[in-house]
Design an enzyme around this catalytic site. Structure first.
Site, PDB file in Angstrom:
ATOM      1  CG  ASP A 203      -2.078   0.873   1.085  1.00  0.00           C
ATOM      2  OD1 ASP A 203      -2.388   1.171   0.128  1.00  0.00           O
ATOM      3  OD2 ASP A 203      -2.643   1.292   2.153  1.00  0.00           O
ATOM      4  CG  ASP A 219      -0.226   0.957   7.277  1.00  0.00           C
ATOM      5  OD1 ASP A 219      -0.242  -0.177   7.985  1.00  0.00           O
ATOM      6  OD2 ASP A 219      -1.210   1.661   7.140  1.00  0.00           O
TER       7      ASP A 219
END
Length: 330
Positions: A203, A219
């Protein structure tokens, strides 16, 4: 209802959060500041050692403990190679902890400013670090975390959209008339292209990058096996010529560490279509969480669904255009 069945975090009270943190021998002195995260619950605080920390509570029933631990192992491997990624802290001999049914982990708090994805110098820098991430990622595949697939990003997402009953009845025919060919075309184009699947950030967009004398990746929550281009295409913006220049710039840095298969450029538009459908499916699946209803209130508005019909039509047309190419002839 058990914690693992509660997608809304309704039992994750401030007292429970503090008790969980203190169970690790870390004692907050400040209040908990909620950070921008919809999938999980993330808070920043200052402890009695005067250091800033971030605690992350994983959404129940999304990842298994084995899948989270695999994410943490990948983060540790990247950190060991001095790649600027904010890795979870090892406390009491482990990085993943559990308290009253919730999985959680602690991170050091690292500040920074937003990444400028229209800055070519920054993009080349990013390319080098993505190349280094992939150099580590190629050493093995995830065993329990998933592969990037059309089944999850298109078929399951489509099911979640339709099962949510959020689609206005009078737009159903028009919406399905474009959703069906978009999913079919994206699935065909993605699945017919051969690629080497390995561990990715998954991502890698500007929102998951902090800039502090260089990039800091955050993340790995969506880390999975997939093609290299997945960690590159979301860096692109603007018109076709601008994107081709950005691609060349990123890959100039990337190729210092990792070879890139230019055939994967054919995957950019299918991946974009998959992300569009998956994003709608994600909101639909989480709609029972009051935080989603508050933050994505426009999902229940007729105007949003009308705009999505137009966006899907534009993306379907893009799928039928010539793929992006490299100006450098890489």
């Amino acid at each position: 209802m058990s914690v693992q069945d509660d997608f809304s975090f309704s039992s994750l009270t401030p007292d429970l959060i503090l008790d969980a943190i203190e169970s690790l021998g870390i004692y907050p002195e400040s209040g908990l500041i909620a950070l921008n995260s919809y999938e999980n619950r993330v808070y920043q605080f200052i402890a009695d050692d005067k250091k800033r920390y971030v605690v992350k509570f994983y959404r129940p029933n999304r990842w298994s403990s084995a899948q989270i631990e695999e994410e943490h192992e990948f983060a540790a491997q990247l950190a060991a190679e001095e790649i600027p990624l904010i890795a979870p802290m090892a406390l009491q001999g482990k990085t993943l902890h559990q308290y009253q049914g919730y999985y959680f982990t602690l991170y050091p708090s690292v500040g920074g400013r937003s990444f400028e994805n229209d800055n070519l110098d920054h993009l080349e820098w990013m390319g080098r670090f993505i190349g280094r991430i992939h150099l580590v990622g190629q050493k093995q595949q995830f065993k329990v975390r998933p592969n990037l697939s059309t089944d999850e990003y298109l078929k399951q997402a489509k099911h979640n959209i339709l099962a949510s009953n959020m689609l206005p009845t009078h737009l159903e025919t028009a919406f399905l008339a474009i959703l069906e060919p978009l999913c079919k075309t994206a699935e065909q184009q993605f699945n017919q292209q051969k690629y080497n699947a390995f561990r990715l950030h998954g991502d890698c967009h500007a929102g998951n990058i902090l800039w502090r004398d260089g990039p800091f990746f955050v993340d790995l929550d969506d880390a999975r096996n997939g093609p290299a281009i997945q960690d590159i295409w979301m860096m692109l913006s603007g018109n076709r010529d601008q994107q081709m220049l950005q691609l060349d710039t990123i890959l100039a840095g990337y190729e210092e560490f990792c070879a890139f298969n230019a055939a994967e450029l054919k995957l950019i538009e299918p991946l974009r279509a998959m992300r569009m459908v998956h994003y709608m499916g994600w909101i639909a699946k989480r709609w029972c969480d009051p935080a989603f209803q508050h933050s994505f209130a426009w999902f229940a508005e007729e105007k949003y669904w009308e705009q999505q019909i137009l966006s899907f039509k534009e993306q379907l047309a893009q799928l039928n255009e010539e793929p992006l190419r490299l100006m450098s002839g890489l």
